[in-house]
Design an enzyme around this catalytic site. Structure first.
Site, PDB file in Angstrom:
ATOM      1  N   SER A   8     -37.711  -0.263  -7.600  1.00  0.00           N
ATOM      2  CA  SER A   8     -37.353  -1.682  -7.652  1.00  0.00           C
ATOM      3  C   SER A   8     -35.851  -1.828  -7.521  1.00  0.00           C
ATOM      4  CB  SER A   8     -37.804  -2.299  -8.976  1.00  0.00           C
ATOM      5  OG  SER A   8     -37.412  -3.657  -9.030  1.00  0.00           O
ATOM      6  N   ASN A   9     -35.445  -2.909  -6.883  1.00  0.00           N
ATOM      7  CA  ASN A   9     -34.017  -3.243  -6.845  1.00  0.00           C
ATOM      8  C   ASN A   9     -33.745  -4.513  -7.628  1.00  0.00           C
ATOM      9  OD1 ASN A   9     -33.490  -1.064  -5.158  1.00  0.00           O
ATOM     10  ND2 ASN A   9     -33.891  -2.236  -3.305  1.00  0.00           N
ATOM     11  N   ASP A  69     -45.480  -4.497  -9.128  1.00  0.00           N
ATOM     12  CA  ASP A  69     -45.532  -5.760  -8.409  1.00  0.00           C
ATOM     13  C   ASP A  69     -45.997  -6.784  -9.413  1.00  0.00           C
ATOM     14  OD1 ASP A  69     -44.929  -6.993  -5.873  1.00  0.00           O
ATOM     15  OD2 ASP A  69     -47.015  -7.613  -5.841  1.00  0.00           O
ATOM     16  N   PHE A 156     -35.244 -13.583 -16.702  1.00  0.00           N
ATOM     17  CA  PHE A 156     -34.938 -13.759 -15.277  1.00  0.00           C
ATOM     18  C   PHE A 156     -36.093 -14.543 -14.651  1.00  0.00           C
ATOM     19  CE2 PHE A 156     -37.876 -10.787 -13.148  1.00  0.00           C
ATOM     20  CZ  PHE A 156     -38.328 -10.042 -14.230  1.00  0.00           C
ATOM     21  N   ASP A 159     -38.602 -17.333 -16.218  1.00  0.00           N
ATOM     22  CA  ASP A 159     -38.616 -17.323 -17.694  1.00  0.00           C
ATOM     23  C   ASP A 159     -38.186 -18.643 -18.350  1.00  0.00           C
ATOM     24  OD1 ASP A 159     -39.696 -14.826 -17.812  1.00  0.00           O
ATOM     25  OD2 ASP A 159     -37.823 -13.780 -18.224  1.00  0.00           O
TER      26      ASP A 159
HETATM   27  P1  IMP Z   1     -41.847  -8.678  -6.875  1.00  0.00           P
HETATM   28  O1  IMP Z   1     -42.735  -7.974  -7.851  1.00  0.00           O
HETATM   29  O2  IMP Z   1     -40.570  -7.945  -6.633  1.00  0.00           O
HETATM   30  O3  IMP Z   1     -42.572  -9.104  -5.643  1.00  0.00           O
HETATM   31  O4  IMP Z   1     -41.333 -10.037  -7.545  1.00  0.00           O
HETATM   32  C1  IMP Z   1     -41.811 -10.503  -8.729  1.00  0.00           C
HETATM   33  C2  IMP Z   1     -41.331 -11.950  -8.944  1.00  0.00           C
HETATM   34  O5  IMP Z   1     -42.213 -12.537  -9.914  1.00  0.00           O
HETATM   35  C3  IMP Z   1     -39.938 -12.042  -9.540  1.00  0.00           C
HETATM   36  O6  IMP Z   1     -38.942 -12.165  -8.563  1.00  0.00           O
HETATM   37  C4  IMP Z   1     -40.051 -13.298 -10.389  1.00  0.00           C
HETATM   38  O7  IMP Z   1     -39.906 -14.425  -9.577  1.00  0.00           O
HETATM   39  C5  IMP Z   1     -41.490 -13.243 -10.873  1.00  0.00           C
HETATM   40  N1  IMP Z   1     -41.584 -12.507 -12.157  1.00  0.00           N
HETATM   41  C6  IMP Z   1     -42.227 -11.330 -12.394  1.00  0.00           C
HETATM   42  N2  IMP Z   1     -42.085 -10.947 -13.674  1.00  0.00           N
HETATM   43  C7  IMP Z   1     -41.323 -11.892 -14.244  1.00  0.00           C
HETATM   44  C8  IMP Z   1     -40.800 -12.028 -15.565  1.00  0.00           C
HETATM   45  O8  IMP Z   1     -40.974 -11.190 -16.475  1.00  0.00           O
HETATM   46  N3  IMP Z   1     -40.062 -13.132 -15.772  1.00  0.00           N
HETATM   47  C9  IMP Z   1     -39.827 -14.063 -14.807  1.00  0.00           C
HETATM   48  N4  IMP Z   1     -40.253 -13.971 -13.567  1.00  0.00           N
HETATM   49  C10 IMP Z   1     -41.012 -12.883 -13.280  1.00  0.00           C
END
Ligand code: IMP
Length: 199
Positions: A8-9, A69, A156, A159
């Site tokens: 992850s980045n 994800d 983030f 939230d």
């Molecule tokens: P990905 O898994 O990188 O495709 O992106 C996950 C996206 O879901 C994040 O950029 C947030 O927009 C949202 N997300 C996932 N987990 C959280 C969390 O713990 N708090 C807030 N947003 C989340």
């Protein structure tokens, strides 16, 4: 100590994984340390995207990899933004993804909705190597409601909009340790650790 690369980045996720994995006997290295670029996430399910990210990272580093994800699923929107959570707001070509614009887009979409139920999902996939035929998979959910205006400064992504009824607070108002103890990612990771120990 066994090395593990985190696929992850996302700074928010990396911080939480660092806190959650700290007590374990793994040297956790972010994929940025190997200049691994972000993998494509073209699939319609969290598990497919997480597996693609884990394999991509393991292939490029030659090390075991852990990918997450995750996203937000809103009941009244049929589970959207779901796997599109990171890129929910419409953008012009080349424009970077933005938590602030995604949250604003969600609030605008939900104007007039009474049903504000939503849940976060995290699917974690661990592969021992790029072609691992038996990835270890764990999933966690966290249920709450979408507020009509942001609250709090922590966390983030979505939230500030995600209200936890039991705690009468948004996730952005919780201490990091509280979030980690009950979040979708915390639940999934504890499950994954149990499976890793048993493997
Ligand atoms: P990905 O898994 O990188 O495709 O992106 C996950 C996206 O879901 C994040 O950029 C947030 O927009 C949202 N997300 C996932 N987990 C959280 C969390 O713990 N708090 C807030 N947003 C989340």
């Amino acid at each position: 100590m066994q090395k593990l690369v985190l696929a992850s980045n996302n700074a928010g996720k990396l911080r939480e994984f660092g806190q959650l994995l700290a007590p374990l006997d793994f040297e956790v290295i972010p994929q940025s340390a190997f200049n691994v670029p972000e993998a494509e996430e073209p699939y319609g399910t969290f598990v497919e995207n997480a597996l693609a990210k884990a394999r991509h990272c393991a292939r490029l580093t030659g090390l075991p990899a852990l990918a997450d994800d995750s996203g937000l699923c809103v009941a009244a929107l049929g589970g959207a933004p779901g796997v599109r959570s990171a890129r929910y707001a419409p953008t012009n070509a080349g424009e970077p993804k933005s938590d602030a614009r995604n949250s604003e887009h969600l609030l605008n979409t939900l104007v007039g909705y009474q049903d504000r139920r939503a849940h976060y999902v995290a699917v974690l996939v661990f592969v021992r190597h790029a072609d691992d035929p038996q990835p270890i998979i764990a999933e966690g959910e966290w249920h709450g409601e979408i507020l009509s205006a942001p609250r709090g400064e922590g966390g983030f992504g979505y939230d500030p909009l995600f209200f936890v009824p039991e705690l009468k607070a948004s996730v952005a108002e919780l201490a990091a340790e509280t979030k980690n103890a009950i979040s979708h990612r915390g639940k999934a990771l504890r499950l994954l650790i149990e499976k890793l120990k048993a493997a």
